[in-house]
Enzyme design. Structure first.
Site, PDB file in Angstrom:
ATOM      1  N   HIS A  56      -3.054   4.751  -5.714  1.00 59.81           N
ATOM      2  CA  HIS A  56      -3.944   3.561  -5.012  1.00 59.81           C
ATOM      3  C   HIS A  56      -3.215   3.551  -3.781  1.00 59.81           C
ATOM      4  CE1 HIS A  56      -6.292   2.022  -8.273  1.00 59.81           C
ATOM      5  NE2 HIS A  56      -5.263   2.324  -9.251  1.00 59.81           N
TER       6      HIS A  56
ATOM      7  N   CYS B  16      -7.646   7.010  -7.987  1.00 59.78           N
ATOM      8  CA  CYS B  16      -7.112   6.886  -9.392  1.00 59.78           C
ATOM      9  C   CYS B  16      -8.674   7.249 -10.261  1.00 59.78           C
ATOM     10  CB  CYS B  16      -6.740   5.361  -9.619  1.00 59.78           C
ATOM     11  SG  CYS B  16      -5.722   5.150 -11.168  1.00 59.78           S
TER      12      CYS B  16
ATOM     13  N   GLU C 204      -4.470   2.590  -1.226  1.00 62.20           N
ATOM     14  CA  GLU C 204      -5.003   1.481  -0.392  1.00 62.20           C
ATOM     15  C   GLU C 204      -4.198   0.071  -0.564  1.00 62.20           C
ATOM     16  OE1 GLU C 204      -6.207   2.644  -3.262  1.00 62.20           O
ATOM     17  OE2 GLU C 204      -6.800   1.080  -4.702  1.00 62.20           O
TER      18      GLU C 204
HETATM   19  N1  GLN Z   1      -8.985   3.951 -16.307  1.00 62.66           N
HETATM   20  C1  GLN Z   1      -8.228   5.076 -15.779  1.00 62.66           C
HETATM   21  C2  GLN Z   1      -6.635   5.150 -16.240  1.00 62.66           C
HETATM   22  O1  GLN Z   1      -6.396   4.311 -16.853  1.00 62.66           O
HETATM   23  C3  GLN Z   1      -8.072   4.860 -14.140  1.00 62.66           C
HETATM   24  C4  GLN Z   1      -7.487   3.464 -13.725  1.00 62.66           C
HETATM   25  C5  GLN Z   1      -7.557   2.932 -12.503  1.00 62.66           C
HETATM   26  O2  GLN Z   1      -8.471   3.677 -11.654  1.00 62.66           O
HETATM   27  N2  GLN Z   1      -6.549   2.261 -11.967  1.00 62.66           N
HETATM   28  O3  GLN Z   1      -6.073   6.100 -16.152  1.00 62.66           O
END
Ligand code: GLN
Length: 561
Positions: free
Chosen positions: A506, A380, A508
């Site tokens: 994600h 992400c 994970e």
């Molecule tokens: N801050 C970033 C976004 O909002 C990544 C978010 C995250 O890693 N969950 O896109």
């Protein structure tokens, strides 16, 4: 009729009620019962989505986009079921439903009160998980008995037994039996007090799970049994286990599931613990060390990255490797890299996160991994950081950035989605939950997954900016997965590198102890390769061919794990 098990905790917080409930869930599933789980959280936030990870650890995301308590991650990993946002209710969400109903006039002019309206709403939340497809619902009541906030939950749970019948409800209470150094004794008094407190709310536990550093003696158990009025077979000792995944076996050896099934009349199911025992044997055999650095912002509270750590462990179990984690504070990363202090890492993970703090350190770590052939997995925010690093240093887009960190950057390679521009409400407004991606055939990512259409969970506002697509496509960074309409970039990977892969998702959250998330599996394989190269004394690890992407990206047959 669905049976209900309520898990409460006493003495102190952090005793592992979630893991106890999850382990019991696993033992019931091992008897062929259909199990689901939920958590009731006594705080006022509608969900943990708006909370700083320092407050409450990781926010676990469900397929349907729920931002939930991290215990749901344990539930999913242990009972191997995908849960929904219905599996997590907070005081805030319960009050909010009741107050909305009051504003609609649903209460027909009556006074709206904690009892019965809040307690009825809590019971409704508990009941909605029960269905013809579920044999047992395990409900964990967050917080500690004796807290003011927990009272409506205990009252609802107490009433519930009367509502659905004594034979359908069981209460498990998790307590601590501390060892007091000066007198060299384990003490039962805190357990007695905690049970007294629970009884004062009208709940008599059917089983007590006593957490302790060392095993407790039969005499102490007898004492707890007699003073707390719980049959001896219901007093179960969960002494500290060497791995989370051993806890179901510990509780089974202590007879918890047998006792529970007897009381609930679930006796004609045969237990098959063989697959789980095999998993635990693999955990114990996973000893080849591999050093993974996690470059994060919340590293002083590792619970903030719980699912990432577990997904790494799952990949380690798969490869017979023990993950040796090095937590690197993102702000310190640049200095540590410059000083050569991270040279012995076999792999680098850049996990998700929000806000500007530590970003340059993460970018530096991504660049270090790219320049030095260190396997690197970006999750992400991690993928966004890798994109920025590549834009700045390989595509020469000076000061490229995400508009999250620099609204005036000349090269916003990561930018807000249009749908996010006018959002002012911070709760539940991100791109949340499971989204499908189409993978590029022949890519490393497609090889890792063994399929070309995959679904992973998301939680973010910003995206790869499609305006820069062409420039990346002309480089050796492959956009190897995108949304089915081709608008959003979901995966990136670098050619001519052992492993430099990022995903906007994600993965994970979907990793399971016996089915590691594919990218974690291949990442750890690449890290093990590096470890073996640096230290030829390490024993050979049998890594399936598809996990060993050769440097030119020429991959062999897909491994199905
Ligand atoms: N801050 C970033 C976004 O909002 C990544 C978010 C995250 O890693 N969950 O896109």
């Amino acid at each position: 009729m669905t049976k209900h098990i309520f898990v409460t905790g006493g003495v102190v917080s952090g005793l592992g009620k979630g893991l106890t409930g999850s382990s019991l869930g696993r033992l019931l599933k091992a008897r062929g019962l259909r199990v689901t789980m939920q958590k009731l959280d006594p705080y006022l936030n509608i969900d943990p989505g708006t909370m700083n990870p320092f407050e409450h650890g990781e926010v676990f995301v469900t397929d349907d986009g729920g931002e939930t308590d991290l215990d749901l991650g344990h539930y999913e990993r242990f009972i191997d079921e995908n849960l929904t946002q219905d599996s997590n209710s907070t005081t805030g969400s319960i009050y909010s439903s009741v107050i909305a109903a009051e504003r609609r006039g649903d209460y027909l002019g009556r006074t709206v009160q904690v009892i019965p309206h809040i307690t009825d709403e809590i019971k409704k939340r508990i009941t909605r998980l029960a269905s013809d497809d579920v044999d047992v619902v395990i409900t964990e009541v967050g917080g500690t008995v004796g807290d003011i906030e927990i009272l409506p939950f205990l009252e609802a749970v107490r009433q519930f037994r009367l509502d659905v019948g004594r034979e359908n409800v069981l209460y498990v209470h998790v307590t601590l039996v501390p060892f007091i150094g000066p007198s060299s004794e384990q003490k039962t008094k805190p357990t007695q007090h905690s049970v007294t407190e629970l009884r004062s709310r009208g709940i008599q536990p059917d089983a007590i799970v006593c957490r302790s550093d060392d095993p407790i003696s039969i005499d102490l158990r007898r004492k707890i049994s007699s003073l707390c009025d719980v049959p001896l077979e219901g007093v179960v000792n969960a002494a500290d286990a060497s791995s989370l995944y051993e806890i179901p076996l510990v509780l089974h050896n202590e007879g918890l599931d047998t006792h529970v099934c007897k009381l609930l009349g679930l006796t004609d199911h045969v237990l098959d613990l063989e697959p789980w025992s095999q998993l635990v044997a693999r955990v114990q055999a996973a000893t080849t060390p591999v050093r993974i650095g996690v470059i994060g912002k919340y590293v002083s509270l590792p619970d903030a990255y719980l699912s990432v750590v577990e997904a790494l462990n799952h990949a380690g179990i798969h490869h017979g490797a023990e993950i040796d984690l090095e937590w690197v504070q993102a702000e310190d990363a640049e200095g540590l890299l410059a000083a050569g202090r991270l040279r012995d890492l076999d792999g680098i993970v850049i996990p998700g996160g929000f806000g500007e703090r530590g970003i340059e350190g993460k970018i530096a770590a991504a660049g270090y991994a790219r320049d030095n052939d260190v396997p690197c997995l970006g999750l992400c925010l991690g993928m966004q950081v890798m994109t920025i690093e590549y834009a700045r240093n390989a595509l020469n887009l000076a000061r490229a950035n995400s508009t999250e960190f620099d609204t005036r950057t000349r090269h916003p390679v990561i930018d807000l989605m249009d749908s996010q521009r006018d959002v002012t409400d911070m709760g539940g407004t991100m791109r949340l939950g499971a989204y499908v991606a189409q993978l590029k055939s022949g890519s490393r990512v497609a090889e890792a997954y063994g399929e070309e259409v995959v679904s992973e969970r998301h939680r973010h506002r910003y995206e790869f900016n499609p305006r820069y697509r062409k420039r990346f496509e002309q480089s050796d960074l492959t956009l190897s997965g995108e949304s089915p309409d081709g608008r959003l970039v979901e995966f990136i990977e670098l050619e001519n590198h052992p492993f430099w892969i990022g995903t906007q998702a994600h993965p994970e959250f979907k990793s399971r102890p016996d089915r590691p998330a594919p990218l974690f599996r291949t990442f750890v394989a690449a890290a093990l390769e590096r470890a073996a190269g640096r230290n030829p004394q390490l024993p050979d690890v049998d890594i399936p061919s598809a996990d060993l992407a050769s440097v030119d990206g020429d991959l062999t047959a897909t491994e199905k794990s």
